[in-house]
Write a protein that holds these residues in place. Structure first.
Motif, mmCIF file in Angstrom:
data_model
loop_
_atom_site.group_PDB
_atom_site.id
_atom_site.type_symbol
_atom_site.label_atom_id
_atom_site.label_comp_id
_atom_site.label_asym_id
_atom_site.label_seq_id
_atom_site.Cartn_x
_atom_site.Cartn_y
_atom_site.Cartn_z
ATOM 1 N N ASP A 194 12.788 -12.332 -27.996
ATOM 2 C CA ASP A 194 12.000 -13.568 -28.102
ATOM 3 C C ASP A 194 10.538 -13.308 -27.759
ATOM 4 O OD1 ASP A 194 14.244 -15.020 -28.803
ATOM 5 O OD2 ASP A 194 14.604 -15.796 -26.782
ATOM 6 N N GLU A 195 10.315 -12.554 -26.691
ATOM 7 C CA GLU A 195 8.945 -12.264 -26.256
ATOM 8 C C GLU A 195 8.206 -11.420 -27.290
ATOM 9 O OE1 GLU A 195 7.264 -13.542 -23.864
ATOM 10 O OE2 GLU A 195 8.957 -14.664 -23.056
ATOM 11 N N LEU A 196 8.869 -10.399 -27.813
ATOM 12 C CA LEU A 196 8.203 -9.551 -28.804
ATOM 13 C C LEU A 196 7.901 -10.312 -30.085
ATOM 14 C CD1 LEU A 196 9.784 -5.984 -28.602
ATOM 15 C CD2 LEU A 196 7.915 -6.990 -27.312
ATOM 16 N N VAL A 197 8.806 -11.175 -30.506
ATOM 17 C CA VAL A 197 8.559 -11.979 -31.707
ATOM 18 C C VAL A 197 7.341 -12.871 -31.483
ATOM 19 C CG1 VAL A 197 9.443 -13.880 -33.120
ATOM 20 C CG2 VAL A 197 10.925 -11.934 -32.568
ATOM 21 N N THR A 198 7.257 -13.496 -30.325
ATOM 22 C CA THR A 198 6.104 -14.361 -30.017
ATOM 23 C C THR A 198 4.810 -13.558 -30.000
ATOM 24 O OG1 THR A 198 7.460 -15.870 -28.698
ATOM 25 C CG2 THR A 198 5.091 -15.895 -28.289
ATOM 26 N N ILE A 199 4.829 -12.419 -29.321
ATOM 27 C CA ILE A 199 3.621 -11.596 -29.200
ATOM 28 C C ILE A 199 3.130 -11.131 -30.571
ATOM 29 C CG2 ILE A 199 2.763 -9.345 -28.411
ATOM 30 C CD1 ILE A 199 4.634 -9.707 -25.954
ATOM 31 N N PHE A 200 4.018 -10.580 -31.370
ATOM 32 C CA PHE A 200 3.567 -9.990 -32.628
ATOM 33 C C PHE A 200 3.417 -11.014 -33.748
ATOM 34 C CE2 PHE A 200 4.998 -6.182 -30.353
ATOM 35 C CZ PHE A 200 3.818 -5.441 -30.456
ATOM 36 N N SER A 201 4.041 -12.165 -33.600
ATOM 37 C CA SER A 201 3.746 -13.248 -34.548
ATOM 38 C C SER A 201 2.305 -13.696 -34.371
ATOM 39 C CB SER A 201 4.705 -14.422 -34.327
ATOM 40 O OG SER A 201 6.016 -14.085 -34.674
#
Length: 209
Positions: A194-201
């Motif tokens: 979830d965190e990586l998706v938010t960061i790279f989105s």
């Protein structure tokens, strides 16, 4: 995926030879994951596989070749796993999210394999192996992610940036989960995803004009 040369070599092997190589690779993965790359000698792998060291030498010319086969085996299975997941996403942002979540799901489902990969890669970086097996084995993964990012730039979903640099940053963030899972059994990879998706989105999206 194996190269054309590798596929030709594989076609020339008997079923028994292929099965024996698979057994050795599997035992190498388990040994490296259990005791570390440095201690995973041919002798130790042979002992755990209940075979002779000379049999491993018959199938693999040296440690570098066996290590390369371990990485190719894991990365190839990961690629097959990821292909099906990414194919279900029909936009660049959706494919990027699927790539991140799929990689982390594979890590979660194959922790022993990923522990072996991490051990090999870290050793290669610190001890300067004669060959850099992780580089060639990981290249298709890097190129595949870069192509998703470039598609997003062409479609206008993603802002202008270096696709290779962004792809490398994303992969390093994903692979950081290897170290987390190797040091703690209770790491929640869904939360990490979830965190990586938010960061790279946020890092890739087209800025509002």
């Amino acid at each position: 995926m194996p190269s054309k040369d590798q596929q030709l070599v594989q076609k020339g092997r008997t079923f028994t030879e292929t099965a024996r190589r698979t057994q050795i690779v599997r035992c190498a993965i388990e040994t490296i994951a259990d005791i570390g790359y440095g201690k995973a000698s041919f002798e130790e792998i042979a002992r755990r596989a209940n075979i002779s060291r000379s049999l491993i030498s018959y199938h693999f010319t040296g440690r570098d070749e066996l290590v390369a086969e371990v990485l190719t085996s894991v990365y190839s299975r990961a690629a097959e796993y990821m292909t099906a997941i990414i194919a279900e996403a029909d936009t660049p942002p959706a494919q990027l999210e699927a790539f991140i979540r799929g990689n982390l799901a594979f890590i979660g489902e194959n922790r022993q394999d990923m522990a072996a990969v991490l051990g090999i890669v870290l050793h290669a970086r610190t001890q300067s192996l004669t060959a850099k097996p992780e580089s060639s084995a990981a290249q298709p993964r890097l190129r595949g992610l870069a192509s998703i990012l470039e598609w997003g730039q062409q479609s206008g979903d993603f802002r202008p940036f270096s696709s290779s640099a962004m792809a490398l940053a994303i992969l390093q963030a994903i692979d950081g989960a290897h170290q987390l899972t190797s040091s703690a059994e209770d790491v929640d990879l869904d939360v990490y995803a979830d965190e990586l998706v938010t960061i790279f989105s946020k890092a890739t999206r087209q800025e509002d004009v």
